[in-house]
Design an enzyme around this catalytic site. Sequence first.
Site, PDB file in Angstrom:
ATOM      1  CG  ASP A 113      -1.643   1.265   1.475  1.00  0.00           C
ATOM      2  OD1 ASP A 113      -2.359   1.713   0.563  1.00  0.00           O
ATOM      3  OD2 ASP A 113      -1.497   1.841   2.577  1.00  0.00           O
ATOM      4  CG  ASP A 151      -1.947   7.480   0.170  1.00  0.00           C
ATOM      5  OD1 ASP A 151      -0.920   7.674  -0.512  1.00  0.00           O
ATOM      6  OD2 ASP A 151      -3.085   7.828  -0.195  1.00  0.00           O
ATOM      7  CG  ASP A 162     -10.577  24.239  -5.895  1.00  0.00           C
ATOM      8  OD1 ASP A 162     -11.693  23.822  -5.581  1.00  0.00           O
ATOM      9  OD2 ASP A 162     -10.388  25.049  -6.821  1.00  0.00           O
TER      10      ASP A 162
END
Length: 308
Positions: A61, A63, A89
């Site tokens: 994985d 993150d 944003d």
Amino acid sequence: MAALGWLTPRRRSATARSVLAGEASAEAARKSSQEVEETSAPGEEPEFPVLGDDKAAAFFDLDNTVMQGASLFHFGRGLYKRKFFETRDLAKFAWQQAWFRLAGIEDPEHMQEARDSALSIVQGHRVSELMSIGEEIYDEYMAERIWPGTRALAQAHLDAGQKVWLVTAAPVEIAGVIARRLGLTGALGTVAESVDGVYTGKLVGEPLHGPAKAEAVRALAAAEGLDLSRCAAYSDSHNDIPMLSLVGHPYAINPDTKLRRHARQLDWRLRDYRTGRKAAKVGIPAAAGVGAVAGGTAAAIALHRRRR
């Protein structure tokens, strides 16, 4: 699909989307993988032996397992710098990153918001453009956030002659950049639809998250002739339990509470590079890590506003 007949229409549809996302990601990963020169990286020596085995591979994985924080947030920062979107944003990306760090989990609602934001930003842009920018963003924001301990684990597999793949909900193009820069074999990631090399703003299937990751690993293993019982997988999140459960050697890395509990119940191996001496080795004080990241992001936004 006959095997899915016992499921309700809604569950059957969700399962089909996971399978589609997984198969699309596996196909994209195999197409983009290429031979890379294996180089040693600084970090802790792995605490386990890895035996050479052409039927074995490792799946990581991204993150909070390989990289501190959310790769999509760092990518968003880079796009903001290049004026792909406005300050408001960036503030949304900052909030999503702060939530990720504070909660320590991949919240589905926040992940959907991040996905929708990313798709709207890249719609109409060329795939080649985003890949080129991704190389720059890696150097600017991501390289210094790689956990040396996890990097050493990946290198151990490479040194044993095994292939190593990232498996992430991040866009497959960005995941591929990160994998290449780390000297890994390739990456499984979310596949965004493109026509004639231009993003449409839609996904193929769904984000590569949860069960979809397991489907991607299963599809890639079948295509590569791997024996999953001889493979290893690494993740920080309980959402990746389906992927971790596929392999014979699951590892919980910087685990969230649910994954830590599950790993202990099943006697899975654990590694935590966030606390104590290990946190010091990667330059993040254990007590102040979360506050430093969240506070630093907020300060950067405020500073930018003052300068405008």
